[in-house]
Motif scaffolding. Structure first.
Motif, PDB file in Angstrom:
ATOM      1  N   ASN A  62       0.828  -1.214   0.000  1.00  0.00           N
ATOM      2  CA  ASN A  62       0.000   0.000   0.000  1.00  0.00           C
ATOM      3  C   ASN A  62       0.860   1.261   0.000  1.00  0.00           C
ATOM      4  N   LYS A  63       1.906   1.259   0.790  1.00  0.00           N
ATOM      5  CA  LYS A  63       2.786   2.431   0.868  1.00  0.00           C
ATOM      6  C   LYS A  63       3.451   2.703  -0.478  1.00  0.00           C
ATOM      7  N   ASN A  66       0.972   4.044  -3.162  1.00  0.00           N
ATOM      8  CA  ASN A  66       0.680   5.480  -3.029  1.00  0.00           C
ATOM      9  C   ASN A  66       1.686   6.317  -3.811  1.00  0.00           C
ATOM     10  N   LYS A  81      -0.533   0.369 -10.300  1.00  0.00           N
ATOM     11  CA  LYS A  81      -0.275  -0.250  -9.005  1.00  0.00           C
ATOM     12  C   LYS A  81       0.590  -1.492  -9.236  1.00  0.00           C
TER      13      LYS A  81
END
Length: 182
Positions: A62-63, A66, A81
């Motif tokens: 997730n980090k 971003n 992603k």
């Protein structure tokens, strides 16, 4: 920090992973099958062939995602992603061959373990007609490894160690490729 080389955006974020996050990634490595990877010469292992996405459903993924989303926007690309991630472990005197991650548009790495003897990450200028105009337009651009640093770059950009041998006892890199987010 954004670094534009060869008219190509490279994103560098120092200290992107904390020591705790580095340790979490290294803990994931302990439970993965490691084998040889075609892009290396010498003593090394890789989880490349073991998993599609080593980081799937983790806070680390997730980090990184971003930052990949920000990079996508900076490059005027559709949101991207991670779809594949893996860890490479290089031992002393191993070499990362020059290669690219085509057809992927966005790739990246995070150094998990490095020291002053670790081989550099080298990018090759994709434009044979723009050379020696400025220092940044030379044939190759090297980045010294720094533990915890994130580098995001176009997947088609040729990179490796430019056949420089790694001189550290162990150099560990988390690598990833991205695809359009759906």
């Amino acid at each position: 920090m954004n670094l534009n080389i060869f008219c190509t955006k490279i994103k560098i974020i120092k200290n992107f992973f904390s020591q705790t996050e580095i340790n979490n990634a290294l803990d994931l490595l302990k439970n993965t099958k490691q084998e040889s990877h075609v892009e290396f010469i010498g003593n090394h292992t890789s989880s490349y062939y073991s998993f599609n996405n080593f980081l799937k459903n983790t806070n680390l993924e997730n980090k990184i995602n971003n930052e990949v989303l920000k990079y996508s926007a900076d490059c005027i690309l559709a949101p991207h992603k991670i779809y594949r991630s893996w860890i490479n472990v290089q031992k002393k005197d191993s070499v990362l061959k020059m290669h690219n991650h085509y057809p992927g548009l966005i790739s990246g790495i995070i150094w998990l373990k490095t020291d002053s003897d670790s081989s550099n990450l080298v990018f090759e200028n994709p434009n044979p007609f723009v050379k020696n105009i400025t220092k940044i337009d030379e044939q190759y651009f090297s980045i010294k490894p720094n533990q915890g640093t994130l580098i995001v770059f176009p997947g088609w950009l040729t990179h490796g160690s430019n056949y420089e041998k790694n001189k550290s006892e162990e150099r560990i890199v988390l690598s990833f490729n991205c695809t359009e987010a759906h």
